[in-house]
Design a protein around this motif. Structure first.
Motif, PDB file in Angstrom:
ATOM      1  N   GLN A 121       0.836  -1.213   0.000  1.00 47.88           N
ATOM      2  CA  GLN A 121       0.000   0.000   0.000  1.00 47.88           C
ATOM      3  C   GLN A 121       0.866   1.257   0.000  1.00 47.88           C
ATOM      4  OE1 GLN A 121      -2.791  -0.794   3.437  1.00 47.88           O
ATOM      5  NE2 GLN A 121      -3.871   0.900   2.431  1.00 47.88           N
ATOM      6  N   CYS A 122       1.890   1.253   0.843  1.00 44.30           N
ATOM      7  CA  CYS A 122       2.780   2.421   0.941  1.00 44.30           C
ATOM      8  C   CYS A 122       3.553   2.617  -0.363  1.00 44.30           C
ATOM      9  CB  CYS A 122       3.763   2.257   2.091  1.00 44.30           C
ATOM     10  SG  CYS A 122       2.966   2.182   3.696  1.00 44.30           S
ATOM     11  N   ALA A 145       1.681   4.062  -3.106  1.00 41.88           N
ATOM     12  CA  ALA A 145       1.408   5.493  -2.920  1.00 41.88           C
ATOM     13  C   ALA A 145       2.703   6.301  -2.944  1.00 41.88           C
ATOM     14  CB  ALA A 145       0.684   5.701  -1.588  1.00 41.88           C
ATOM     15  N   HIS A 156      -7.746   1.668   5.960  1.00 35.38           N
ATOM     16  CA  HIS A 156      -8.037   2.346   4.699  1.00 35.38           C
ATOM     17  C   HIS A 156      -7.712   3.838   4.731  1.00 35.38           C
ATOM     18  CE1 HIS A 156     -11.967   2.327   6.847  1.00 35.38           C
ATOM     19  NE2 HIS A 156     -11.933   3.605   6.498  1.00 35.38           N
ATOM     20  N   ASP A 157      -7.370   4.382   5.918  1.00 37.21           N
ATOM     21  CA  ASP A 157      -6.921   5.782   5.997  1.00 37.21           C
ATOM     22  C   ASP A 157      -5.405   5.893   6.119  1.00 37.21           C
ATOM     23  OD1 ASP A 157      -9.504   6.593   5.931  1.00 37.21           O
ATOM     24  OD2 ASP A 157      -9.701   6.892   8.107  1.00 37.21           O
ATOM     25  N   VAL A 208      -2.627   5.450   4.274  1.00 43.02           N
ATOM     26  CA  VAL A 208      -1.800   6.200   3.327  1.00 43.02           C
ATOM     27  C   VAL A 208      -2.013   7.705   3.485  1.00 43.02           C
ATOM     28  CG1 VAL A 208      -1.537   6.742   0.868  1.00 43.02           C
ATOM     29  CG2 VAL A 208      -1.432   4.371   1.638  1.00 43.02           C
ATOM     30  N   ASP A 209      -3.278   8.138   3.575  1.00 45.93           N
ATOM     31  CA  ASP A 209      -3.569   9.563   3.766  1.00 45.93           C
ATOM     32  C   ASP A 209      -2.908  10.103   5.024  1.00 45.93           C
ATOM     33  OD1 ASP A 209      -5.067   9.597   1.516  1.00 45.93           O
ATOM     34  OD2 ASP A 209      -7.024   9.540   2.529  1.00 45.93           O
ATOM     35  N   GLU A 210      -3.052   9.353   6.100  1.00 47.86           N
ATOM     36  CA  GLU A 210      -2.506   9.768   7.386  1.00 47.86           C
ATOM     37  C   GLU A 210      -0.965   9.866   7.321  1.00 47.86           C
ATOM     38  OE1 GLU A 210      -4.272  10.821   9.893  1.00 47.86           O
ATOM     39  OE2 GLU A 210      -2.544  11.096  11.225  1.00 47.86           O
ATOM     40  N   GLN A 243       0.881  10.364   4.622  1.00 52.83           N
ATOM     41  CA  GLN A 243       1.260  11.499   3.785  1.00 52.83           C
ATOM     42  C   GLN A 243       1.132  12.821   4.540  1.00 52.83           C
ATOM     43  OE1 GLN A 243      -1.134  10.368   0.445  1.00 52.83           O
ATOM     44  NE2 GLN A 243       0.644   9.736  -0.786  1.00 52.83           N
ATOM     45  N   LYS A 244       0.064  12.938   5.352  1.00 48.34           N
ATOM     46  CA  LYS A 244      -0.138  14.143   6.145  1.00 48.34           C
ATOM     47  C   LYS A 244       1.021  14.316   7.135  1.00 48.34           C
ATOM     48  CE  LYS A 244      -3.279  14.963   9.336  1.00 48.34           C
ATOM     49  NZ  LYS A 244      -4.503  14.517  10.056  1.00 48.34           N
ATOM     50  N   ARG A 245       1.370  13.226   7.801  1.00 47.79           N
ATOM     51  CA  ARG A 245       2.438  13.306   8.811  1.00 47.79           C
ATOM     52  C   ARG A 245       3.797  13.583   8.172  1.00 47.79           C
ATOM     53  NH1 ARG A 245       2.120  10.219  14.217  1.00 47.79           N
ATOM     54  NH2 ARG A 245      -0.118   9.983  14.549  1.00 47.79           N
TER      55      ARG A 245
END
Lengths: 496, 496
Positions: free
Chosen positions: A414-415, A418, A481-482, A484-486, A488-490
């Motif tokens: 997944q990482c 992305a 499911h969150d 990758v978003d999390e 990227q934000k961090r």
């Protein structure tokens, strides 16, 4: 961490006995073993004389140097080309003055006589001559290795294989404009590289030749006398003079006259001195050089680089191909490092290769360029930096006991998909503390922790490895499911 | 624009007469001329056989390929190293099977016997063995040229000097985890490179060796028979069988048995077929290979790459050093292009160099890796792209009549110092239409126009070269001290 003498330290002669390896390698190299009794094979574990390996730490600094320099070059509209590491031997012959003996030849294995390139300038001239008219106005850079069969001195950064980093402008233009731009490029590149204060020593072959002529050096001895003068940065005048008179057969009174000129240096003021010099006023060669320098100073002022240069009549440069201005950049206060960049104008090199046009006139493509001695710059920067992070890793996927290896792979996938640089331990039942260790060793900022209880809820934990906060525990719970978003934000926050 | 045969087209023998050049080069090469009468010098204007120049257009595509691949490699935590272009001859000897004759030697100029590297794998193994324990767990990529004294076929992209692009994982880990990651890297790199659909053919040396053993091939003939099998992608079985029996002296009934296996291919289903094969159940070598493949399929599923692979028993790979899984990526529908990437596991190569530890035990560092054939990928992409912008230029400083050259230089300097790629004409009195032409030819989006009237007001004009709006005229007036800000704003808009 890794000094330039690393490869010599590691030059150890080891011996390994084939039979002991055979059970581990039942098939490998069986062809060779089948025809003879297995026997000891000894390897000298070293790189060839005068060459070295670059480790990941070395390369991290090296790529930083290359990208900085490339950025400056491209800012001036330069494009890049690449030429083969070998050239036909005759292309290189007779271009390097007294250094021609250092050219590296390939074995004649039933083909052409080839040599490894000695610099990137002669291959560039051959390229311009060969690729037709659309390359007769051409601004290019080239970063690549060159080869010199010199006596290596690793400690001084003198190797047989080393990188050069060249910027050149080919083409017939109004005088001294490309020359001024090359000097701007040189000064900007060295400034950006953060090598500390430096001076660009500047001279003009025509002024130098005019001085030699005016002092009474026969034309055929000019290059030879010039080579002697070039040693003035390392030797006192008396020794240079002795070499001139004893080795190069210059009359002592001629040498004395030369000495009065080549010891001079300064800025625009020196140019004025030379303009008023009666002896040089009679040399048309010197006058051409002086006119060039006058223009150059105007342009250098407009580009704000004159203050970084020193007009130095002792600078001569050994290579045969220079015809106009020549220069050499020297860092302050590091006498033993020597020059870290050098170059000049070479108006006839392309013409030697390019032959004649349809009307039978010789094709001339005047050129000017500079070559950065990256190895020396690299040595300066390496001394300043320690423990560089040589990987891009941002995330380590860590398994708590009971979480399956396949989950680790799925999260890593997944990482990766992305575009987040990610690693995990290559061990089915990896111990937690070993995984933390790996994470720390690779200087990874974030860990994704997978545990069986969290997974059952469709969640994982994110832990900030740079924060030493004990309340962080195993990190913050995040739905898978969150993730990758999390992340990227961090990561965006960390990079700010 | 530039085909791979460009250098052959440009191979023209030209002759140039020294005397005609001498007035242009009064000093240049005077040393050589002094000792003999000036005479005609003939240059063969070509690169050595099997090598080629890369123009700026070639390099633009090449750098795009390298940066794409590098990004994928680094996403997996790989770092980069560099090794010398030459290695001691003995390091390379005996590693390449039947291709060893293609190794390129350097002339013995009174030193060591050296050869140019044939691939990046053996130098990597030498590096790992030489640089001590901290490199016994190591993930690296290396993009560099390798050398093979092959018969060049430029049209097929077969050169004597060409780039390889390698990703390797060294270290002792739980089985098949690095192998699965390398396959993920390979598939991601090829996908990102946009070479079109491809299949990764996959096999295992131990399964292949188990088949040969079980069919009755004597151990010492296994590599030789394997080389014949490897030709199955180019030749029909009948011809491969004839080579086996007539050239490699395999008994016809043995060849027939081999044929039944090596014609098989599929996915996990083929693995199940082999698991049930009675003959292979008696070969422990084959069983080890089958167990590896079972694990690999689990991991490939978790990483979502199994669907890009084909388990193909005809794949053998010629290099001596492979010991485990082997693979080769083939683009669909371009039969003549051949494989565009290949690799496998080589567990004993480092051990051959690394000798023994303090306890006298042989040091083993198992490795797995992949090599991308960038030249072929490059040829595919080159066919798709035309007229690539090979420079970074964003601004052209244009003088209207009456504006001084020094102003042009000052404006260019402002742009350079603000990191904006900028050019201007190298001509004191450049005609306006010539300057527009240059701007267009270099595909520059913005022009800064300097006119004497505007300068008197402390202003310049900015013109958008991509907008064909006739009302734009000479562009928008901007105060000189706002120029950089305004340019940066406009460039940001263009790039959106």
């Amino acid at each position: 961490m890794f000094s330039t003498t690393r490869s010599t330290i590691h030059s150890l002669r080891i011996s390994l006995t084939r039979p002991s390896l055979l059970p581990l390698a039942p098939i490998f190299a069986s062809q060779r073993c089948s025809s003879s009794t297995p026997q000891a094979q000894t390897y000298v574990l070293k790189t060839p004389k005068g060459t070295k390996d670059y480790t990941d730490q070395d390369m991290a600094i090296r790529e930083q140097v290359f990208s900085t320099v490339t950025r400056v070059f491209r800012r001036h509209g330069a494009v890049t080309i690449d030429t083969p590491v070998m050239e036909l031997k005759e292309i290189l012959s007779g271009k390097y003055g007294e250094d021609s003996k250092l050219i590296y030849d390939l074995a004649d294995q039933g083909g052409e006589s080839c040599s490894l390139r000695y610099d990137l300038t002669v291959p560039f001239a051959r390229f311009v001559a060969m690729h037709g008219k659309s390359y007769h106005r051409f601004k290019r850079y080239h970063i690549a290795k060159v080869y010199r069969r010199d006596q290596p001195a690793m400690t001084k950064g003198r190797l047989r294989e080393f990188y050069q980093c060249d910027f050149d402008i080919a083409g017939e233009y109004d005088p001294m404009l490309p020359d001024a731009e090359v000097l701007k490029v040189l000064c900007d590149a060295l400034t950006r590289l953060d090598v500390g204060p430096f001076t660009v020593k500047l001279n003009h072959r025509k002024i130098l030749d005019g001085i030699f002529e005016a002092c009474g050096v026969p034309r055929e001895s000019i290059r030879s006398v010039s080579s002697a003068v070039d040693k003035l940065d390392k030797l006192p005048w008396d020794e240079v003079k002795r070499e001139m008179t004893e080795v190069r057969h210059v009359a002592p009174e001629v040498a004395e006259k030369i000495g009065r000129y080549v010891k001079l240096n300064g800025g625009r003021d020196l140019l004025e001195t030379l303009e008023q010099d009666e002896m040089l006023q009679r040399s048309s060669t010197a006058q051409e050089g002086i006119a060039d320098m006058r223009l150059l100073y105007d342009y250098m002022d407009a580009l704000d680089v004159a203050n970084k240069t020193s007009f130095d009549l002792s600078l001569a440069r050994g290579l045969d191909y220079y015809t106009g201005i020549i220069y050499e950049a020297v860092p302050h206060g590091e006498r033993e490092v020597g020059s870290i960049a050098a170059g000049g104008r070479y108006d006839n090199l392309v013409g030697m290769f390019a032959g004649t046009n349809k009307k039978g006139q010789p094709i001339q493509v005047p050129c000017v360029g500079v070559s950065l001695g990256v190895e020396r710059i690299f040595a300066i920067l390496q001394a300043k930096q320690a423990n560089v992070k040589s990987n891009d890793l941002q995330v380590c996927v860590v398994s708590a006991p009971g979480a399956s290896l396949l989950h680790r792979l799925q999260v890593a996938r997944q990482c990766w998909d992305a575009d987040i640089p990610t690693m995990f331990a290559y061990k089915e039942n990896a111990k937690l503390n070993k995984q933390w260790e790996q994470c720390e060793k690779a200087q990874i900022p974030l860990a994704v922790v997978i545990g069986p209880d969290e997974l059952a809820q469709g969640k994982v934990r994110i832990k900030n490895m740079h924060k030493k906060d004990p309340n962080q525990g195993l990190g913050t719970l995040v739905p898978v499911h969150d993730l990758v978003d999390e992340l990227q934000k961090r990561l965006a926050e960390i990079q700010v």
